[in-house]
Design a protein around this motif. Sequence first.
Motif, mmCIF file in Angstrom:
data_model
loop_
_atom_site.group_PDB
_atom_site.id
_atom_site.type_symbol
_atom_site.label_atom_id
_atom_site.label_comp_id
_atom_site.label_asym_id
_atom_site.label_seq_id
_atom_site.Cartn_x
_atom_site.Cartn_y
_atom_site.Cartn_z
ATOM 1 N N ASP A 15 7.265 -0.249 5.884
ATOM 2 C CA ASP A 15 6.633 0.878 5.200
ATOM 3 C C ASP A 15 6.166 1.923 6.216
ATOM 4 O O ASP A 15 6.343 3.129 6.006
ATOM 5 C CB ASP A 15 5.446 0.416 4.358
ATOM 6 C CG ASP A 15 5.843 -0.324 3.095
ATOM 7 O OD1 ASP A 15 7.056 -0.521 2.842
ATOM 8 O OD2 ASP A 15 4.928 -0.725 2.340
ATOM 9 N N GLN A 37 0.221 2.452 1.750
ATOM 10 C CA GLN A 37 0.831 1.200 1.321
ATOM 11 C C GLN A 37 1.016 0.241 2.498
ATOM 12 O O GLN A 37 0.806 -0.963 2.361
ATOM 13 C CB GLN A 37 2.187 1.478 0.664
ATOM 14 C CG GLN A 37 2.073 2.168 -0.686
ATOM 15 C CD GLN A 37 1.547 1.225 -1.745
ATOM 16 O OE1 GLN A 37 2.261 0.359 -2.222
ATOM 17 N NE2 GLN A 37 0.277 1.373 -2.089
ATOM 18 N N ASN A 57 -5.974 -1.999 -4.791
ATOM 19 C CA ASN A 57 -5.165 -1.200 -3.872
ATOM 20 C C ASN A 57 -5.988 -0.417 -2.860
ATOM 21 O O ASN A 57 -5.416 0.267 -2.017
ATOM 22 C CB ASN A 57 -4.301 -0.218 -4.664
ATOM 23 C CG ASN A 57 -3.454 -0.913 -5.679
ATOM 24 O OD1 ASN A 57 -3.765 -0.915 -6.865
ATOM 25 N ND2 ASN A 57 -2.387 -1.532 -5.240
ATOM 26 N N TYR A 87 -3.663 7.324 -2.042
ATOM 27 C CA TYR A 87 -3.061 6.414 -3.026
ATOM 28 C C TYR A 87 -2.657 7.150 -4.306
ATOM 29 O O TYR A 87 -1.589 6.925 -4.849
ATOM 30 C CB TYR A 87 -4.019 5.259 -3.350
ATOM 31 C CG TYR A 87 -3.424 4.286 -4.331
ATOM 32 C CD1 TYR A 87 -2.335 3.501 -3.970
ATOM 33 C CD2 TYR A 87 -3.931 4.161 -5.624
ATOM 34 C CE1 TYR A 87 -1.770 2.614 -4.867
ATOM 35 C CE2 TYR A 87 -3.376 3.277 -6.513
ATOM 36 C CZ TYR A 87 -2.296 2.507 -6.135
ATOM 37 O OH TYR A 87 -1.737 1.620 -7.027
#
Length: 131
Positions: A15, A37, A57, A87
Amino acid sequence: MPERSADWIEQSKRDLQMAGEAAATGFPEWACFIAQQAAEKAIKAVYQRRGEVAMGNSVGTLLQGLFGDGNVPTALLKVARNLDRWYIQARYPDGFPQGKPGDYVDREDAEDAISGAGRILQFCKGLLAGH
């Protein structure tokens, strides 16, 4: 459930690499989101190794959850909080008063997010090595 921290950390690395490619090809908003992420997955690798469940998250919340006593390195927590803003805001037009995320997010934002995610990845790799 099998222990898969190596898979989580490897995906975090991928990522982070993709975030760099997104930044280099003119998609800084996506670079910021992908960097968030990468950091999230690096932290979740540590949870995996510990046999714990990581919910949510938020990089900052997940990072704080690694330390039962709340003793998160201040500089790293600041990095995590900066990543958390990407995010949602990097992906949705309603994160800004008008226009699209690409109108507001620039290469400097992307470089900052990538650098921050890299710091969290290295921190988590250190935790995994010491476990």
